[in-house]
Design an enzyme around this catalytic site. Structure first.
Site, PDB file in Angstrom:
ATOM      1  N   HIS A   1       0.826  -1.205   0.000  1.00 28.63           N
ATOM      2  CA  HIS A   1       0.000   0.000   0.000  1.00 28.63           C
ATOM      3  C   HIS A   1       0.861   1.256   0.000  1.00 28.63           C
ATOM      4  O   HIS A   1       2.059   1.188   0.242  1.00 28.63           O
ATOM      5  CB  HIS A   1      -0.983   0.021   1.173  1.00 28.63           C
TER       6      HIS A   1
ATOM      7  N   TYR B   1       2.726  10.072  11.785  1.00 25.71           N
ATOM      8  CA  TYR B   1       2.224   8.711  11.637  1.00 25.71           C
ATOM      9  C   TYR B   1       2.821   8.051  10.398  1.00 25.71           C
ATOM     10  O   TYR B   1       3.313   6.932  10.449  1.00 25.71           O
ATOM     11  CB  TYR B   1       0.699   8.722  11.557  1.00 25.71           C
TER      12      TYR B   1
ATOM     13  N   HIS C   1       0.943   5.398   1.381  1.00 31.04           N
ATOM     14  CA  HIS C   1       0.430   6.539   2.130  1.00 31.04           C
ATOM     15  C   HIS C   1       0.946   7.774   1.409  1.00 31.04           C
ATOM     16  O   HIS C   1       2.157   7.904   1.183  1.00 31.04           O
ATOM     17  CB  HIS C   1       0.997   6.593   3.548  1.00 31.04           C
TER      18      HIS C   1
END
Length: 127
Positions: free
Chosen positions: A51, A116, A53
């Site tokens: 994935h 994060y 981000h």
């Protein structure tokens, strides 16, 4: 002037762990190139094997749906050209899953999202 930033996450089709090595490097370069051409500011990005981000900001005249469509479409076309071996793993001709996550952030929460995403880089090294 605008302050909205978007945290976008999307995955390869079937959540295949294909975003590694040269493919991840190419993808990172493509995202930077496409965003620069379109005037999108990349605040931070992290490419995991299964994935992505992406934390970015762009003019309010653009919709998030269009920005994601552009990023996923352009990167898919260019990655298939640069890495034809991906077609063997993703046999139906689609690189990305059709869905994605998006969250918005203003000034206050932007730093929290950035930390994060950057923290996932440190955790990735421990896997």
């Amino acid at each position: 002037m605008y302050q909205t930033a978007y945290h976008v996450v999307w995955c390869p089709k079937y959540r295949r762990r294909i975003l590694t090595g040269d493919v991840a490097q190419t993808l990172g370069s493509l995202l930077a190139e496409i965003c620069a051409e379109r005037g999108y500011a990349v605040l931070t990005k992290e490419i995991q094997p299964d994935h992505i981000h992406l934390f970015l900001s762009f003019p309010p005249s653009e919709s998030i749906a269009n920005v994601v469509r552009v990023l996923k479409g352009a990167t898919a076309r260019k990655l298939f050209v640069a890495h034809p071996e991906l077609k063997q793993t993703l046999w139906d001709g689609h690189l990305w899953s059709p869905s994605y996550y998006v969250g918005t952030a203003g000034n206050v929460s932007a730093e929290i999202i950035r930390k994060y995403i950057e923290r996932t880089e440190h955790i990735k090294g421990r896997r």
